[in-house]
Design a protein around this motif. Structure first.
Motif, PDB file in Angstrom:
ATOM      1  N   LYS A  30       0.854  -1.188   0.000  1.00 13.88           N
ATOM      2  CA  LYS A  30       0.000   0.000   0.000  1.00 13.88           C
ATOM      3  C   LYS A  30       0.885   1.232   0.000  1.00 13.88           C
ATOM      4  O   LYS A  30       1.930   1.247   0.639  1.00 13.88           O
ATOM      5  N   VAL A  31       0.466   2.254  -0.730  1.00  9.26           N
ATOM      6  CA  VAL A  31       1.227   3.504  -0.795  1.00  9.26           C
ATOM      7  C   VAL A  31       0.430   4.589  -0.087  1.00  9.26           C
ATOM      8  O   VAL A  31      -0.744   4.802  -0.371  1.00  9.26           O
ATOM      9  N   TYR A  32       1.083   5.257   0.863  1.00  9.93           N
ATOM     10  CA  TYR A  32       0.490   6.374   1.583  1.00  9.93           C
ATOM     11  C   TYR A  32       1.085   7.681   1.048  1.00  9.93           C
ATOM     12  O   TYR A  32       1.844   7.661   0.089  1.00  9.93           O
ATOM     13  N   GLU A  33       0.774   8.791   1.676  1.00 10.87           N
ATOM     14  CA  GLU A  33       1.256  10.090   1.205  1.00 10.87           C
ATOM     15  C   GLU A  33       2.782  10.191   1.229  1.00 10.87           C
ATOM     16  O   GLU A  33       3.393  10.619   0.267  1.00 10.87           O
ATOM     17  N   ASN A  34       3.398   9.816   2.345  1.00  9.67           N
ATOM     18  CA  ASN A  34       4.852   9.931   2.486  1.00  9.67           C
ATOM     19  C   ASN A  34       5.530   8.611   2.840  1.00  9.67           C
ATOM     20  O   ASN A  34       6.711   8.592   3.190  1.00  9.67           O
ATOM     21  N   SER A  35       4.781   7.511   2.809  1.00  9.23           N
ATOM     22  CA  SER A  35       5.334   6.221   3.202  1.00  9.23           C
ATOM     23  C   SER A  35       4.633   5.101   2.447  1.00  9.23           C
ATOM     24  O   SER A  35       3.705   5.339   1.687  1.00  9.23           O
ATOM     25  N   ALA A  36       5.114   3.889   2.680  1.00  6.88           N
ATOM     26  CA  ALA A  36       4.518   2.725   2.024  1.00  6.88           C
ATOM     27  C   ALA A  36       4.544   1.542   2.987  1.00  6.88           C
ATOM     28  O   ALA A  36       5.472   1.409   3.795  1.00  6.88           O
ATOM     29  N   LEU A  37       3.537   0.683   2.879  1.00  7.18           N
ATOM     30  CA  LEU A  37       3.484  -0.559   3.645  1.00  7.18           C
ATOM     31  C   LEU A  37       4.223  -1.610   2.830  1.00  7.18           C
ATOM     32  O   LEU A  37       3.861  -1.881   1.679  1.00  7.18           O
ATOM     33  N   ILE A  38       5.268  -2.188   3.415  1.00 12.90           N
ATOM     34  CA  ILE A  38       6.110  -3.148   2.722  1.00 12.90           C
ATOM     35  C   ILE A  38       5.955  -4.526   3.353  1.00 12.90           C
ATOM     36  O   ILE A  38       6.010  -4.661   4.577  1.00 12.90           O
ATOM     37  N   ASN A  39       5.785  -5.550   2.514  1.00  8.69           N
ATOM     38  CA  ASN A  39       5.813  -6.937   2.958  1.00  8.69           C
ATOM     39  C   ASN A  39       7.255  -7.406   2.787  1.00  8.69           C
ATOM     40  O   ASN A  39       7.741  -7.539   1.671  1.00  8.69           O
ATOM     41  N   ILE A  40       7.945  -7.625   3.889  1.00 10.61           N
ATOM     42  CA  ILE A  40       9.366  -7.967   3.860  1.00 10.61           C
ATOM     43  C   ILE A  40       9.539  -9.395   3.339  1.00 10.61           C
ATOM     44  O   ILE A  40       8.979 -10.335   3.890  1.00 10.61           O
ATOM     45  N   THR A  41      10.339  -9.536   2.260  1.00 12.62           N
ATOM     46  CA  THR A  41      10.537 -10.850   1.645  1.00 12.62           C
ATOM     47  C   THR A  41      11.957 -11.376   1.781  1.00 12.62           C
ATOM     48  O   THR A  41      12.181 -12.575   1.767  1.00 12.62           O
ATOM     49  N   ASP A  42      12.932 -10.481   1.909  1.00 12.27           N
ATOM     50  CA  ASP A  42      14.327 -10.902   2.028  1.00 12.27           C
ATOM     51  C   ASP A  42      15.023  -9.994   3.029  1.00 12.27           C
ATOM     52  O   ASP A  42      14.910  -8.767   2.941  1.00 12.27           O
ATOM     53  N   PHE A  43      15.729 -10.598   3.985  1.00 13.34           N
ATOM     54  CA  PHE A  43      16.352  -9.809   5.044  1.00 13.34           C
ATOM     55  C   PHE A  43      17.563 -10.550   5.590  1.00 13.34           C
ATOM     56  O   PHE A  43      17.741 -11.747   5.349  1.00 13.34           O
ATOM     57  N   ASP A  44      18.381  -9.839   6.329  1.00 17.62           N
ATOM     58  CA  ASP A  44      19.568 -10.407   6.951  1.00 17.62           C
ATOM     59  C   ASP A  44      19.130 -11.365   8.067  1.00 17.62           C
ATOM     60  O   ASP A  44      18.200 -11.059   8.816  1.00 17.62           O
ATOM     61  N   PRO A  45      19.779 -12.519   8.196  1.00 20.82           N
ATOM     62  CA  PRO A  45      19.410 -13.472   9.260  1.00 20.82           C
ATOM     63  C   PRO A  45      19.441 -12.857  10.662  1.00 20.82           C
ATOM     64  O   PRO A  45      18.695 -13.298  11.542  1.00 20.82           O
ATOM     65  N   ALA A  46      20.250 -11.832  10.879  1.00 21.95           N
ATOM     66  CA  ALA A  46      20.297 -11.178  12.189  1.00 21.95           C
ATOM     67  C   ALA A  46      18.984 -10.490  12.537  1.00 21.95           C
ATOM     68  O   ALA A  46      18.692 -10.255  13.711  1.00 21.95           O
ATOM     69  N   ASP A  47      18.172 -10.172  11.527  1.00 26.19           N
ATOM     70  CA  ASP A  47      16.889  -9.488  11.739  1.00 26.19           C
ATOM     71  C   ASP A  47      15.707 -10.451  11.827  1.00 26.19           C
ATOM     72  O   ASP A  47      14.556 -10.011  11.846  1.00 26.19           O
ATOM     73  N   LYS A  48      15.951 -11.738  11.892  1.00 20.86           N
ATOM     74  CA  LYS A  48      14.861 -12.724  11.885  1.00 20.86           C
ATOM     75  C   LYS A  48      13.839 -12.462  12.995  1.00 20.86           C
ATOM     76  O   LYS A  48      12.638 -12.493  12.759  1.00 20.86           O
ATOM     77  N   THR A  49      14.296 -12.175  14.196  1.00 21.63           N
ATOM     78  CA  THR A  49      13.392 -11.906  15.314  1.00 21.63           C
ATOM     79  C   THR A  49      12.584 -10.639  15.057  1.00 21.63           C
ATOM     80  O   THR A  49      11.371 -10.620  15.287  1.00 21.63           O
ATOM     81  N   ASN A  50      13.246  -9.583  14.574  1.00 20.74           N
ATOM     82  CA  ASN A  50      12.550  -8.320  14.288  1.00 20.74           C
ATOM     83  C   ASN A  50      11.465  -8.523  13.235  1.00 20.74           C
ATOM     84  O   ASN A  50      10.340  -8.034  13.383  1.00 20.74           O
ATOM     85  N   VAL A  51      11.789  -9.237  12.168  1.00 22.28           N
ATOM     86  CA  VAL A  51      10.824  -9.469  11.089  1.00 22.28           C
ATOM     87  C   VAL A  51       9.648 -10.279  11.613  1.00 22.28           C
ATOM     88  O   VAL A  51       8.491  -9.993  11.292  1.00 22.28           O
ATOM     89  N   SER A  52       9.917 -11.256  12.442  1.00 28.66           N
ATOM     90  CA  SER A  52       8.846 -12.071  13.020  1.00 28.66           C
ATOM     91  C   SER A  52       7.923 -11.212  13.892  1.00 28.66           C
ATOM     92  O   SER A  52       6.697 -11.324  13.806  1.00 28.66           O
ATOM     93  N   GLU A  53       8.492 -10.345  14.711  1.00 28.03           N
ATOM     94  CA  GLU A  53       7.689  -9.466  15.568  1.00 28.03           C
ATOM     95  C   GLU A  53       6.860  -8.480  14.750  1.00 28.03           C
ATOM     96  O   GLU A  53       5.774  -8.078  15.164  1.00 28.03           O
ATOM     97  N   LEU A  54       7.370  -8.101  13.579  1.00 29.58           N
ATOM     98  CA  LEU A  54       6.659  -7.166  12.703  1.00 29.58           C
ATOM     99  C   LEU A  54       5.663  -7.871  11.782  1.00 29.58           C
ATOM    100  O   LEU A  54       5.010  -7.222  10.967  1.00 29.58           O
ATOM    101  N   ASN A  55       5.559  -9.191  11.893  1.00 33.84           N
ATOM    102  CA  ASN A  55       4.688  -9.988  11.012  1.00 33.84           C
ATOM    103  C   ASN A  55       5.016  -9.755   9.539  1.00 33.84           C
ATOM    104  O   ASN A  55       4.123  -9.697   8.699  1.00 33.84           O
ATOM    105  N   ASN A  56       6.303  -9.612   9.244  1.00 33.07           N
ATOM    106  CA  ASN A  56       6.808  -9.418   7.878  1.00 33.07           C
ATOM    107  C   ASN A  56       6.292  -8.143   7.215  1.00 33.07           C
ATOM    108  O   ASN A  56       6.353  -8.023   6.001  1.00 33.07           O
TER     109      ASN A  56
END
Length: 69
Positions: A30-56
């Motif tokens: 989704k695109v907002y006025e100054n931001s966008a909602l992103i579905n995270i598909t690829d990330f550094d393994p160190a961020d696995k916990t963060n991505v999980s908490e953010l529900n991707n």
């Protein structure tokens, strides 16, 4: 990145120091006025916990996004 050049389904890369330690790749949901909602598909393994908490999903300022290559 400009709002006009961003469409739903585009693949982008970004870096958000508040929620993620490393850059990530994702799909625009989704695109907002100054931001966008992103579905995270690829990330550094160190961020696995963060991505999980953010529900991707993460709202990112358009200035922090670039088109993926």
């Amino acid at each position: 990145m400009d709002k006009e050049s961003l469409n739903i389904g585009d693949v982008v890369t970004g870096k958000v120091t508040e929620d993620m330690d490393a850059p990530f790749t994702g799909t625009v949901e989704k695109v907002y006025e100054n931001s966008a909602l992103i579905n995270i598909t690829d990330f550094d393994p160190a961020d696995k916990t963060n991505v999980s908490e953010l529900n991707n999903k993460l709202v990112v300022n358009l200035k922090q996004l670039t088109a993926a290559k």
